[in-house]
Each structure stands twice: as C-alpha cells, then as structure tokens.
Design an enzyme around this catalytic site. Structure first.
Site, PDB file in Angstrom:
ATOM      1  CG  PHE A 132     -21.416  69.563  77.844  1.00 16.36           C
ATOM      2  CD1 PHE A 132     -20.833  70.817  77.749  1.00 16.36           C
ATOM      3  CD2 PHE A 132     -22.788  69.477  77.978  1.00 16.36           C
ATOM      4  CE1 PHE A 132     -21.612  71.964  77.767  1.00 16.36           C
ATOM      5  CE2 PHE A 132     -23.576  70.626  78.000  1.00 16.36           C
ATOM      6  CZ  PHE A 132     -22.978  71.875  77.896  1.00 16.36           C
ATOM      7  CG  ASP A 211     -22.192  64.914  72.638  1.00 17.01           C
ATOM      8  OD1 ASP A 211     -22.170  65.691  71.652  1.00 17.01           O
ATOM      9  OD2 ASP A 211     -22.793  65.179  73.701  1.00 17.01           O
ATOM     10  CE1 TYR A 236     -25.644  74.835  71.378  1.00 24.12           C
ATOM     11  CE2 TYR A 236     -27.700  73.677  70.973  1.00 24.12           C
ATOM     12  CZ  TYR A 236     -26.602  73.915  71.775  1.00 24.12           C
ATOM     13  OH  TYR A 236     -26.472  73.238  72.951  1.00 24.12           O
ATOM     14  CE  LYS A 237     -22.431  73.274  71.885  1.00 28.79           C
ATOM     15  NZ  LYS A 237     -22.158  72.138  72.766  1.00 28.79           N
ATOM     16  NE  ARG A 385     -15.731  76.872  75.414  1.00 34.71           N
ATOM     17  CZ  ARG A 385     -16.892  76.232  75.265  1.00 34.71           C
ATOM     18  NH1 ARG A 385     -16.916  74.921  75.232  1.00 34.71           N
ATOM     19  NH2 ARG A 385     -18.017  76.891  75.154  1.00 34.71           N
TER      20      ARG A 385
HETATM   21  C1  PLP Z   1     -23.051  71.859  73.846  1.00 37.19           C
HETATM   22  C2  PLP Z   1     -23.068  70.417  74.278  1.00 37.19           C
HETATM   23  C3  PLP Z   1     -24.271  69.810  74.646  1.00 37.19           C
HETATM   24  C4  PLP Z   1     -25.544  70.633  74.719  1.00 37.19           C
HETATM   25  O1  PLP Z   1     -26.680  69.850  74.916  1.00 37.19           O
HETATM   26  P1  PLP Z   1     -28.102  70.569  74.830  1.00 37.19           P
HETATM   27  O2  PLP Z   1     -29.071  69.483  75.052  1.00 37.19           O
HETATM   28  O3  PLP Z   1     -28.173  71.233  73.504  1.00 37.19           O
HETATM   29  O4  PLP Z   1     -28.142  71.607  75.911  1.00 37.19           O
HETATM   30  C5  PLP Z   1     -24.253  68.457  74.945  1.00 37.19           C
HETATM   31  N1  PLP Z   1     -23.084  67.738  74.919  1.00 37.19           N
HETATM   32  C6  PLP Z   1     -21.917  68.314  74.589  1.00 37.19           C
HETATM   33  C7  PLP Z   1     -20.672  67.492  74.549  1.00 37.19           C
HETATM   34  C8  PLP Z   1     -21.864  69.676  74.275  1.00 37.19           C
HETATM   35  O5  PLP Z   1     -20.703  70.254  73.977  1.00 37.19           O
END
Ligand code: PLP
Length: 426
Positions: A132, A211, A236-237, A385
């Site tokens: 990401f 992560d 939030y996921k 997705r």
């Molecule tokens: C969704 C996601 C994020 C989001 O990070 P934020 O700081 O909440 O914007 C980070 N890393 C991964 C792997 C994600 O899927």
C-alpha cells in the site's frame, strides 16, 4: 467439495449457517450488496447510539469529568486489549490510536533506533514494491529525515523494495534493519506466511513490522505465536469501526522499554499529568501513543469489536474461504469469455478475504456495478476488488452479485459514457 450450482441450493445452505445471525447486527441499505468491507466496513447497530451517548451524555453533561468518569482516558488500551484478543496479543501490548500511517512511522522509527544500538551497520528498510503506497512513503520519509539530520557521512538509510518471496529472501542480509510487510496485500489479496517470514527475517537479524490493515478481523492472526516485533493496522476496514476510526499499534513487550518513538507526545509520557519538564516514556504500549485521542470515533470502535469477538475468527475464516471460492468459481463459469483475469492466489493459505480480478475496462465495469448496487472498488492498474465479509454477506449475496456482473458484461452496459468519469476516491 461438491460444487453448488443453483441459487436455491445456496439459499438452503445459508438458512443453516450459524454466522447468518450476524447480518442483522449491521445497518446495511436494502438495495445494496456490499463488497467493500475491506475498505470501509459497514455500520454496526449500536454504533450511532454509542456516538450519541458520547456526545450528548458524556460530553454534554459530563464535560471534562468524562475523561475520568466515562473512562475516556483509558479507552486506547481498553479497546486495544479487546482487539488484542483477535491478534494473539498479550494485555497492554496493543493501543488503538492515531492512524495506520502514523503508527507505522512510530514502529519503524523505534525499530531503527533499536537496531542503531544493537547493530549500527543495519540501515536498510525492506518493504514491498506492491505494498500500500503509504507504507512505502512513510518508510521513505523516515529514511529521508534520519539521513538529512545525521552528522555522519557513513552509509545512509535506504528503503529497498522487493517483489516476491525469492527477492525478499535474497534481500535480507547483514545490512537489513527492519522488514515491513503487509500481511494481506491490499490489491491482490495475497497473504504472506507470517510465521515463516518472521523467522527468516529474525534469522537475518532484522526486526519485523506487520501491517494488518487487510488482515485484522479478516484472517486469524497470532502475533506472539509468530514472535513478531511490531504490528499496525486499521479499524475502519474489517473491524467496522467507522470512517477514519483510529488505527492500532501492537508492540511485542520485549521492545517496550528500549527506545522512544519520536512522536513522543504527552500521552506517551509515563505520568502525563505531572506536567514534567522533561520526557520520561511510559513503560508499556502507551509509549507508542502521541496526543489527545478523538474520543467519539474511538468509542464507536467498541461496537464493531464486540461483534468480531462474539463471532469467532476461525468460523469467520472458514466462511470467508468458502465465499471467496464460490465467488471465484461463479465469476469464472458464469462470466467466462469476458476477459476477467483472477489476480488473487487460489491457494487458501496464500490469500486473505478479498478477491481481485483484472480487466482492461475495470474502472467502467466497477462503476456500472456500483450503479446497480453492487459495491466493490477499483485499484490501479485495472483491478476490480471485491471484499468478502462473512459477517454480513451470504452465499446468495455472492450469487446475486455475480449475476449482476454477468448482465453488465453480457449487455455491454458498462460502456455507457457516465461510467468513464473518474471520481476522486475510487
Ligand atoms: C488501508 C491501508 C492503510 C491506510 O492507512 P491510513 O493511515 O489509515 O490512511 C495503510 N496500510 C495498508 C496496508 C492499508 O491497506
């Protein structure tokens, strides 16, 4: 396993499924099949009421007393320990605070600082090219910071990107400080073997940050079982905490009293209300916090967490694998010859809880699906997705979603002009 081919058979299986009772714990719109819970989870019943209670009673009536009397001050660790039960964490190893990006910065900085003391020649942060983007950007930003401030003319800190397990194993070496990977890849849904990769990194002398953004609440995780060093992730996921709800950080207790993380705000102080002149870090995961928390958003997370804890992760995982298998099978049989190419690994052990297909008109097809109430999302390049969340998706939902996809492809409905307009958030 016998392949099921009709909607009626799927409906019968749904009727006997003990997880089905969780669907009415969520307030989903009638006309929507929601396949994006991997990006923003659904609203659990009770969350709006919890937010209203924080605002109206705890804030409105309790005012500042609520930091003590309503337990606001303790929330990051109280909720962290609840979440920790899903992650194989010990008590007081997990805090819910800040964002995943910020937490990654803190974990990376702490890991580099630890290595600087133990093995100063280790200056490489390894992460994935396909990670990401924020995970790469934060690593680059930290490397830039430490290099630009350093008095030394020695070897600079560096971010190295790997592409697969072979290049990862080749990259791990005497210069590796930390390996930072996403357990489940946000785009393809592929999943690393946490135990094996952590062990390989440790053998090479590196620390490991996982992560868990697309893993927490989606797949069983055992951080202490894997002997990991740090973990971060979103609530939030799959945890259904609400838009922009605070993220989490987990730190193995063996790293708690080593070094500071550089966002050493007063909430990470050992005694914040002593208002001391100098900083003394807290001696547990509080050391990885920074400043005052967004209480309303934080409090709402508990509602989704309680549902996740009630549901049993192994049952959720089994259902997720069944539904993802079903989705793949139905797309490949009922939407054959329309150019959709599976990019998610078929092997159960190698994938998380979303399924991605590549198509050269992926954006337009997803826009057409969303217009019909089947909400997934689109990720560059050309990836459709589909998040599979067994708490609120049934087999018949999967069937119906694929039927709508089939119609859109069959009729060419996705070619309409309106579906080519790109939104800011995809
Ligand atoms: C969704 C996601 C994020 C989001 O990070 P934020 O700081 O909440 O914007 C980070 N890393 C991964 C792997 C994600 O899927």
């Amino acid at each position: 396993m016998q392949t099921v081919h009709t909607r009626e058979e799927l409906a019968q299986l749904d009727a006997q499924d003990p997880l089905r009772r969780f669907k009415n714990r969520f307030a989903l719109p009638e006309s929507v099949i929601y396949l994006d819970g991997n990006s923003l989870g659904a609203l659990p019943h009770g969350a709006a009421e919890r937010a209203a209670q924080v605002v109206t009673a705890e804030w409105g009536q309790g005012l500042i007393r609520s930091w003590n009397e309503a337990g606001w001050f303790e929330l990051p660790l109280v909720l962290g320990d609840k979440l920790g039960q899903l992650l194989g964490a010990n008590p007081r190893e997990t805090a819910i605070t800040d964002t995943t990006s910020l937490n990654l910065f803190k974990a990376l900085a702490s890991a580099l600082r630890t290595q600087k003391s133990d093995a100063p020649q280790r200056r490489v942060i390894i992460t994935e090219r396909d990670n990401f983007p924020t995970d790469i950007y934060i690593a680059e930003g930290l490397a830039d910071l430490v290099n630009s401030l350093s008095q030394e003319t020695g070897v600079p800190y560096e971010v190295k990107l790997i592409d697969d397990e072979a290049s990862l194993r080749a990259a791990l070496g005497d210069d590796t400080a930390v390996l930072a990977l996403s357990h489940v890849n946000y785009r393809t849904g592929s999943m690393w073997d946490m135990n094996q990769i952590t062990a390989a990194a440790h053998d090479a002398g590196a620390l490991v940050i996982w992560d868990l953004a697309h893993a927490a609440g989606a797949v069983p995780v055992d951080l202490n079982g894997a002997d990991a060093d740090y973990a971060v992730g979103c609530t939030y996921k799959y945890l259904n905490g609400g838009p922009g709800s605070p993220a989490f950080i987990w730190v193995n207790a063996r790293h708690h009293d080593r070094f500071w993380q550089p966002l050493s705000g007063w909430w990470s102080h050992n005694a914040p209300f002593e208002m001391a002149e100098h900083y003394t870090p807290a001696n547990d995961v509080r050391r990885f916090m920074c400043g005052t928390q967004p209480v309303t958003s934080l409090a709402m997370i508990e509602v989704g967490l309680d549902i996740a804890l009630e549901a049993d992760m192994d049952a959720v995982r089994a259902a997720s694998l069944e539904l993802t298998d079903l989705f793949i099978e139905l797309v490949e049989t009922r939407c054959a010859d329309h150019g959709l190419e599976l990019v998610t690994p078929r092997e159960h052990a190698q994938r998380g809880s979303h399924v991605s297909f590549r198509h050269e008109h992926g954006y337009e097809i997803m826009a057409a699906l969303i217009a019909r109430g089947v909400i997934g999302d689109y990720r560059e390049p050309e990836v459709l997705r589909f998040g599979i969340t067994p708490l609120y998706l049934s087999r018949t939902d999967i069937w119906d979603a694929v039927e709508i996809l089939r119609e859109i492809l069959h009729t060419g409905d996705w070619q309409r002009e309106e579906f080519t307009v790109r939104n800011a958030v995809t």
